[in-house]
Design an enzyme around this catalytic site. Structure first.
Site, PDB file in Angstrom:
ATOM      1  N   GLY A  26       5.718   6.529  -1.056  1.00  0.00           N
ATOM      2  CA  GLY A  26       4.737   5.927  -1.957  1.00  0.00           C
ATOM      3  C   GLY A  26       3.771   5.033  -1.206  1.00  0.00           C
ATOM      4  O   GLY A  26       3.780   5.013   0.019  1.00  0.00           O
ATOM      5  N   ASN A  27       2.944   4.328  -1.945  1.00  0.00           N
ATOM      6  CA  ASN A  27       2.059   3.358  -1.291  1.00  0.00           C
ATOM      7  C   ASN A  27       1.909   2.130  -2.173  1.00  0.00           C
ATOM      8  O   ASN A  27       2.415   2.098  -3.291  1.00  0.00           O
ATOM      9  CB  ASN A  27       0.706   3.991  -0.933  1.00  0.00           C
ATOM     10  CG  ASN A  27      -0.068   4.404  -2.163  1.00  0.00           C
ATOM     11  OD1 ASN A  27      -0.492   3.569  -2.953  1.00  0.00           O
ATOM     12  ND2 ASN A  27      -0.220   5.706  -2.349  1.00  0.00           N
ATOM     13  N   ARG A  28       1.221   1.115  -1.643  1.00  0.00           N
ATOM     14  CA  ARG A  28       1.217  -0.191  -2.303  1.00  0.00           C
ATOM     15  C   ARG A  28       0.076  -0.397  -3.295  1.00  0.00           C
ATOM     16  O   ARG A  28      -0.153  -1.521  -3.727  1.00  0.00           O
ATOM     17  CB  ARG A  28       1.166  -1.293  -1.232  1.00  0.00           C
ATOM     18  CG  ARG A  28       2.452  -1.405  -0.428  1.00  0.00           C
ATOM     19  CD  ARG A  28       2.247  -2.289   0.789  1.00  0.00           C
ATOM     20  NE  ARG A  28       1.638  -3.555   0.435  1.00  0.00           N
ATOM     21  CZ  ARG A  28       0.884  -4.278   1.270  1.00  0.00           C
ATOM     22  NH1 ARG A  28       0.636  -3.830   2.480  1.00  0.00           N
ATOM     23  NH2 ARG A  28       0.372  -5.425   0.878  1.00  0.00           N
ATOM     24  N   ALA A  80      -4.824   5.854  -5.329  1.00  0.00           N
ATOM     25  CA  ALA A  80      -4.499   6.172  -3.936  1.00  0.00           C
ATOM     26  C   ALA A  80      -3.472   7.302  -3.948  1.00  0.00           C
ATOM     27  O   ALA A  80      -2.258   7.059  -3.940  1.00  0.00           O
ATOM     28  CB  ALA A  80      -3.938   4.933  -3.243  1.00  0.00           C
TER      29      ALA A  80
END
Ligand code: CTP
Length: 415
Positions: A217-219, A284
């Site tokens: 995942g990403n932030r 994102a």
């Protein structure tokens, strides 16, 4: 006639109308948010609202006496004065009955009188059971109010008073507050330059699953996408927000579609964009996903060796939307987080990315300092396909969102 003006008073004057639905208790939190942020609030409940939450509660929270009828303090002509001197009227919750009265110009209590005398923006946040909301009578009343310039926030979907669920919930107080303060920040301007338009916004970060419990995942917090959705609603748009793994409350009046993976994000953004005038890819999406998904949780190996993860590339949703436009003339907007390096400046890379992706506008964040993710504010340059640039100084994500819509509106297809 007295006209309202925030410039004449240091504190914006807000009238909080409350009609008689169970969601009246949520208006207490809305009131707190207004007063704690320096607004001068006059609460005008209906008699039915007082059955749910008593006058002492409203008086204590607003610091002013509260009445539902026109017979109190008659010498100050409250049935005219309160509406005339308001900078903003917010009715939350607005029941089916209140909407009907407002649409027909009835004036049998202090709130309905106030609605007739107010010349400032008026926001209704309806809350009722789904059947009542969907009834042709209610829908006709909402259409009438909107035609006359009132802002009617679409109710949220979810749990209603009983065990049932559906459309009709009052949006969260924080979201109604954000909607209202956005409106005030625009000088109370009721400029509805996105009225009749459908816009799609993506937000958040995708998750790419390795097995049922693990993912890459990403932030991304989703804050910028949510600000875009909120501001578009305030400018009159119908908004579909495709949100990937965002924990924020649904913005008032926005259709929120929840997704997890890039494939789901692509599917939902594409589906919504077929009837849209603009699509803004603030999400994102992960560029890569694990090449294989294991149905069962991956176990540790006996010999202590770690598994190797092979990745495969995800589709570029933005480039796909730009190359194969899902609706005629749709405006396609992308975001880019860039750093300058020996091959070029931030803007050099941004221009190249805009050309590569084929979008109409690119919102460029300089992430050299490692900021932006999860931050409350933002600073950016909005780059047009024609080479034009608009620099947006450090400020709230809502302020940036407004500039983005300012740049989108002249590009919208003629209808
Ligand atoms: N984006 C997309 N689909 C992807 C990845 C990104 O639609 N699979 C969109 C984002 O929503 C954003 C823009 O593309 O609007 C920014 O993409 P970015 O990640 O900067 O582009 P990349 O092509 O990954 O650029 P770089 O090679 O610089 O990482």
């Amino acid at each position: 006639m007295t006209t309202s003006s925030t410039s004449q008073h240091s504190r914006p004057r807000v009238v909080l109308g409350v009609s008689g639905g169970i969601a009246a208790y949520k208006a207490c939190e809305l009131l707190r948010r207004f007063t704690e942020s320096g607004h001068d609030v006059t609460v005008v409940p209906t008699a039915a609202a007082l059955e749910f939450v008593g006058a002492p509660t409203w008086a204590a929270l607003s610091g002013k006496s509260v009445s539902a009828n026109v017979w109190q303090d008659v010498e100050t002509v409250p049935h005219v004065r309160i509406g005339q001197t308001a900078d903003l009227v917010v009715v939350a919750p607005a029941t089916a009955d209140l909407l009907a009265k407002a649409a027909h110009g009835l004036a049998d209590d202090l709130l309905t009188n106030t609605l007739l005398t107010a010349r400032c923006p008026v926001v209704f946040a309806p809350a009722m059971h789904t059947e009542m909301w969907e009834h042709p009578a209610t829908q006709a009343n909402v259409a009438t109010l909107r035609e006359r310039g009132a802002l009617v926030i679409e109710p949220a979907e979810g749990r209603l008073t009983g065990a049932d669920t559906g459309k009709g919930r009052l949006p969260e107080a924080a979201e109604i507050f954000a909607f209202a303060t956005d409106l005030l920040a625009r000088g109370g301007a009721r400029e509805q330059d996105l009225a009749g338009r459908h816009v799609v916004v993506s937000a958040g970060g995708t998750r790419e699953y390795l097995d049922p419990v693990r993912f890459l995942g990403n932030r991304s917090s989703g804050l910028q996408g949510y600000a875009l959705a909120r501001t578009a609603v305030a400018r009159g748009a119908e908004v579909t927000l495709v949100a990937a793994n965002v924990t924020l409350a649904d913005p008032a009046g926005v259709k929120v579609v929840k997704v997890e993976t890039t494939a789901q994000l692509q599917e939902q953004v594409l589906a919504a964009s077929r009837s849209a005038d603009a699509v803004v890819m603030a999400a994102a999406p992960a560029d890569f996903r694990p090449a294989t998904f294991t149905d069962a949780k991956i176990k540790k190996a006996e010999d202590g060796s770690a598994p190797e993860i092979r990745l495969t590339q995800n589709p570029d949703i933005l480039a796909g939307l730009a190359a194969d436009r899902p609706s005629p003339g749709i405006v396609v907007v992308g975001f880019a987080a860039e750093t300058g390096d020996e091959n070029g400046s931030v803007m050099d890379h941004a221009r190249a990315k805009l050309a590569r992706k084929g979008c109409d506008l690119l919102v460029v964040n300089d992430v050299g300092g490692g900021k932006v993710f999860g931050a409350e504010d933002n600073e950016a340059v909005v780059l047009g396909a024609d080479g034009s640039t608009t620099s947006v100084p450090r400020g709230s994500k809502s302020a940036l969102a407004q500039v983005i819509w300012d740049r989108v509106t002249p590009l919208l297809p003629t209808r």
